[in-house]
Scaffold this motif. Structure first.
Motif: not given
Length: 354
Positions: A103-112
């Motif tokens: 599933a590739g890389r987790h997608l998140a926001l900075s520091k979240r």
């Protein structure tokens, strides 16, 4: 090789042969009989597993191999990786390791999110483009972080605006990929569901009303129950954020009722250990037993980690021409799930590996 036994899920006594890595029900002259009795089960599926994550964060490839071997030796022959910080293509190239759906890389926001595990975007508006990249790089799945603690409010909070989520899921679907999301709390759920998400991981904040919507839309749920057992310990370490700590304890207290309600509503529920980090690899049977305690029959819980999960992920079970990935047990796991802890034989890609 030749095997004979009760083949699940159908439950009939059958003979099968393995030739050139595949199953056939046509006799193969000269095949050696490996098992003349027992119960033959399609290889187990861990629908939420992270071979590339260890106790201290991202693993080396060598550590990831050891993690995958631990999963394999416990009967897991198919893994949906659900987000990896390292490239696990070298694991896919090894015939002795479980098949892996990346599933590739987790997608998140900075520091979240947990540092070092995902791709941290600078703003929500970057999400659709990042989803397009992960959809192109993965094996048909993209993983989003739907919520995480927001230290500015001291509690779980959504990462993405609803319109951005809708565009991101659309981008994935147009690329032929499905989307799943990590989500603990309540607030992120409507946006994820209305965006057309395909699966939810954990889902501890799901209400009966939202579960009915999951069932209507056929959105899958992978509740990772053995990982949810860590919530009280997480809360104990969150003294600076009392609201978050209380929230995590409440989510933990309600998870059994949530899963029971999901089953009653008809939500497709699958087994995932969330191995990696806080959960040791090789614990999928613990998750199967947890699903049984939450209200599944033993056969349903086994199916959620075997033939039903395989159908959901597009991988066949024990069928003519299917890859020979199956387990042989002395006893009937539909009667006693503890049988799953001691496979007599593990057949992966047509070879005996255990």
């Amino acid at each position: 090789m030749h095997f004979s036994g009760v083949v699940l899920p159908d439950g009939g006594q059958r003979d099968l042969w393995v030739r050139d890595g595949r199953i056939t029900f046509e006799p193969v002259p000269g095949a050696a009989t490996v098992a003349s009795d027992g119960f033959l089960v399609p290889g187990l599926v861990d629908a939420h597993c992270h071979p590339g994550i260890g106790v201290h964060g991202p693993s080396t490839v060598e550590e990831a191999v050891a993690n995958a071997l631990a999963d394999r030796d416990a009967g897991t022959l198919l893994i949906r990786d659900c987000g990896q910080p390292i490239d696990t293509r070298p694991l896919q190239a090894r015939a002795d390791l479980p098949r892996i759906i990346r599933a590739g890389r987790h997608l998140a926001l900075s520091k979240r999110y947990i540092p070092g595990l995902g791709i941290e975007l600078g703003s929500p508006e970057e999400l659709p483009a990042a989803v397009a990249e992960q959809a192109a790089d993965g094996d048909g799945w993209v993983k989003l972080v739907g919520d995480w603690i927001d230290r500015s409010v001291g509690d779980l909070a959504p990462l993405w605006p609803d319109d951005v989520l809708a565009e991101a899921v659309k981008v994935a679907h147009e690329a032929g990929a499905r989307v799943t999301a990590h989500v603990f709390g309540e607030d992120a759920l409507p946006g994820l569901i209305n965006a057309g998400i395909d699966c939810l991981e954990h889902g501890t904040g799901l209400s009966p009303e939202l579960l009915a919507e999951l069932a209507r839309r056929r959105i899958a749920l992978v509740p990772t129950l053995i990982n949810i057992e860590n919530f009280p310990g997480i809360a104990d370490k969150a003294g600076r954020y009392p609201r978050y700590a209380a929230h995590m304890r409440a989510l933990h207290a309600g998870v059994a009722d949530m899963v029971s309600s999901a089953l009653q509503a008809g939500v497709p529920v699958y087994a995932g250990s969330d191995a990696g980090g806080m959960i040791a690899h090789g614990r999928l049977v613990d998750e199967i037993e947890a699903l049984w305690r939450a209200g599944m029959s033993r056969e349903q819980a086994l199916g959620a980690a075997s033939w039903a999960a395989r159908e959901w992920l597009g991988h066949p079970g024990i069928a003519e021409g299917a890859p020979a990935d199956f387990l042989v047990f002395d006893g009937d796991p539909r009667e006693d799930l503890a049988v799953l802890r001691t496979p007599r034989h593990i057949v992966l890609r047509g070879a005996l590996v255990g």
